[in-house]
Design an enzyme around this catalytic site. Structure first.
Site, PDB file in Angstrom:
ATOM      1  N   TYR A 151       0.837  -1.211   0.000  1.00  8.59           N
ATOM      2  CA  TYR A 151       0.000   0.000   0.000  1.00  8.59           C
ATOM      3  C   TYR A 151       0.868   1.256   0.000  1.00  8.59           C
ATOM      4  CZ  TYR A 151      -3.674  -3.290   1.339  1.00  8.59           C
ATOM      5  OH  TYR A 151      -4.546  -4.337   1.374  1.00  8.59           O
TER       6      TYR A 151
HETATM    7  C1  LIG Z   1      -1.049  -8.402   0.676  1.00  5.19           C
HETATM    8  C2  LIG Z   1      -1.085  -9.378  -0.497  1.00  5.19           C
HETATM    9  C3  LIG Z   1      -2.496  -9.443  -1.051  1.00  5.19           C
HETATM   10  C4  LIG Z   1      -0.124  -8.898  -1.573  1.00  5.19           C
HETATM   11  O1  LIG Z   1      -0.096  -9.834  -2.618  1.00  5.19           O
HETATM   12  P1  LIG Z   1       1.293 -10.362  -3.206  1.00  5.19           P
HETATM   13  O2  LIG Z   1       0.956 -11.089  -4.452  1.00  5.19           O
HETATM   14  O3  LIG Z   1       2.021 -11.081  -2.146  1.00  5.19           O
HETATM   15  O4  LIG Z   1       1.997  -8.960  -3.528  1.00  5.19           O
HETATM   16  P2  LIG Z   1       3.104  -8.652  -4.615  1.00  5.19           P
HETATM   17  O5  LIG Z   1       3.887  -9.884  -4.929  1.00  5.19           O
HETATM   18  O6  LIG Z   1       2.452  -7.924  -5.724  1.00  5.19           O
HETATM   19  O7  LIG Z   1       4.053  -7.701  -3.799  1.00  5.19           O
HETATM   20  C5  LIG Z   1       3.731  -6.380  -3.628  1.00  5.19           C
HETATM   21  C6  LIG Z   1       4.771  -5.719  -2.749  1.00  5.19           C
HETATM   22  O8  LIG Z   1       4.761  -6.304  -1.451  1.00  5.19           O
HETATM   23  C7  LIG Z   1       6.089  -6.286  -0.953  1.00  5.19           C
HETATM   24  N1  LIG Z   1       6.589  -7.662  -0.884  1.00  5.19           N
HETATM   25  C8  LIG Z   1       6.194  -8.722  -1.622  1.00  5.19           C
HETATM   26  N2  LIG Z   1       6.868  -9.836  -1.245  1.00  5.19           N
HETATM   27  C9  LIG Z   1       7.697  -9.454  -0.268  1.00  5.19           C
HETATM   28  C10 LIG Z   1       8.644 -10.156   0.529  1.00  5.19           C
HETATM   29  N3  LIG Z   1       8.884 -11.462   0.387  1.00  5.19           N
HETATM   30  N4  LIG Z   1       9.308  -9.462   1.463  1.00  5.19           N
HETATM   31  C11 LIG Z   1       9.087  -8.131   1.608  1.00  5.19           C
HETATM   32  N5  LIG Z   1       8.215  -7.424   0.869  1.00  5.19           N
HETATM   33  C12 LIG Z   1       7.506  -8.073  -0.043  1.00  5.19           C
HETATM   34  C13 LIG Z   1       6.891  -5.493  -1.902  1.00  5.19           C
HETATM   35  O9  LIG Z   1       6.748  -4.128  -1.655  1.00  5.19           O
HETATM   36  C14 LIG Z   1       6.204  -5.872  -3.169  1.00  5.19           C
HETATM   37  O10 LIG Z   1       6.452  -5.050  -4.203  1.00  5.19           O
HETATM   38  P3  LIG Z   1       7.765  -5.246  -5.127  1.00  5.19           P
HETATM   39  O11 LIG Z   1       8.109  -6.706  -5.086  1.00  5.19           O
HETATM   40  O12 LIG Z   1       7.283  -4.789  -6.460  1.00  5.19           O
HETATM   41  O13 LIG Z   1       8.767  -4.381  -4.445  1.00  5.19           O
HETATM   42  C15 LIG Z   1      -0.665 -10.797  -0.051  1.00  5.19           C
HETATM   43  O14 LIG Z   1       0.675 -10.784   0.380  1.00  5.19           O
HETATM   44  C16 LIG Z   1      -1.544 -11.376   1.045  1.00  5.19           C
HETATM   45  O15 LIG Z   1      -2.550 -12.005   0.748  1.00  5.19           O
HETATM   46  N6  LIG Z   1      -1.141 -11.222   2.312  1.00  5.19           N
HETATM   47  C17 LIG Z   1      -1.832 -11.790   3.452  1.00  5.19           C
HETATM   48  C18 LIG Z   1      -3.223 -11.256   3.597  1.00  5.19           C
HETATM   49  C19 LIG Z   1      -3.255  -9.756   3.731  1.00  5.19           C
HETATM   50  O16 LIG Z   1      -2.512  -9.173   4.509  1.00  5.19           O
HETATM   51  N7  LIG Z   1      -4.176  -9.123   2.979  1.00  5.19           N
HETATM   52  C20 LIG Z   1      -4.369  -7.712   3.046  1.00  5.19           C
HETATM   53  C21 LIG Z   1      -5.208  -7.400   4.228  1.00  5.19           C
HETATM   54  S1  LIG Z   1      -5.404  -5.654   4.424  1.00  5.19           S
END
Ligand SMILES: CC(C)(COP(=O)(O)OP(=O)(O)OC[C@H]1O[C@@H](n2cnc3c(N)ncnc32)[C@H](O)[C@@H]1OP(=O)(O)O)[C@@H](O)C(=O)NCCC(=O)NCCS
Length: 180
Positions: A151
């Site tokens: 975010y």
């Molecule tokens: C939040 C969520 C939906 C993001 O989806 P995702 O597919 O994992 O996200 P992305 O791979 O597009 O990563 C987006 C950004 O997150 C961060 N990120 C992703 N993987 C990461 C890791 N292993 N370590 C640190 N930061 C990370 C980075 O900023 C990344 O962007 P970048 O890789 O371009 O720098 C997912 O991680 C999730 O379901 N999390 C658990 C549930 C949750 O918290 N939902 C939101 C509730 S408000």
């Protein structure tokens, strides 16, 4: 050599959401680490969300067409539990500024084994790219999570930090972004 196939991201309608709510909520439970009882209890709420004004949703699928992630939201409005909590904490002036004609990103999750591969960012951009509201707001646990980093990197700003919702011991951040 196998090449990583990109996820297919689609906008989906309320009917699709209701018909696939079991799969959707399985991802919600796995992503949040919630037990089955919490996921089961969420079913009625999630179904009712699909009938809210301004409902918009996106879904991600792997190459075998298995659902790997989703996001949805709707117009935040007085009388909804989240709106009333947040409006109260923001106060009248900031509520007027942030909660009028605003899209609330309500749920957004990617299957744990598919996280960190860019699916979440693409889902978020696709969802927000298709709404007509000038603003988006959301709440997320107030800690250094992947969601929070995502975010922030998409330019969401702090509306509330360390906010406690009734019934949840965790502090939350309420974030917002102006879209146009
Ligand atoms: C939040 C969520 C939906 C993001 O989806 P995702 O597919 O994992 O996200 P992305 O791979 O597009 O990563 C987006 C950004 O997150 C961060 N990120 C992703 N993987 C990461 C890791 N292993 N370590 C640190 N930061 C990370 C980075 O900023 C990344 O962007 P970048 O890789 O371009 O720098 C997912 O991680 C999730 O379901 N999390 C658990 C549930 C949750 O918290 N939902 C939101 C509730 S408000």
């Amino acid at each position: 050599m196998t090449q990583l196939q990109p996820a297919r991201i689609l906008r989906v309608d309320p009917v699709w959401m209701r018909e696939h709510l079991r799969e959707v909520l399985e991802i919600y439970g796995a992503a949040m680490g919630y037990p089955d009882s919490v996921v089961d209890a969420r079913y009625g709420h999630a179904a009712s969300h699909t009938t809210r004004i301004g409902f918009e949703a996106v879904a991600a699928f792997d190459p075998a067409d298995v659902l790997t992630g989703f996001g949805y939201g709707y117009t935040t409005r007085p009388g909804q539990w989240w709106y009333d909590q947040v409006a109260d904490a923001l106060g009248r002036t900031r509520s007027r500024e942030w909660l009028r004609d605003t899209f609330e990103l309500s749920e957004f999750h990617v299957r744990p084994d598919q996280q960190g591969m860019g699916i979440g960012r693409t889902l978020l951009r696709t969802l927000l790219g298709g709404i007509s509201h000038p603003r988006v707001v959301l709440s997320t646990p107030d800690s250094d999570t992947r969601a929070f980093r995502l975010y922030r990197s998409e330019r969401f700003v702090d509306l509330l930090r360390g906010h406690y919702f009734p019934g949840d011991a965790r502090p939350f951040a309420v974030l917002g972004m102006t879209l146009r």
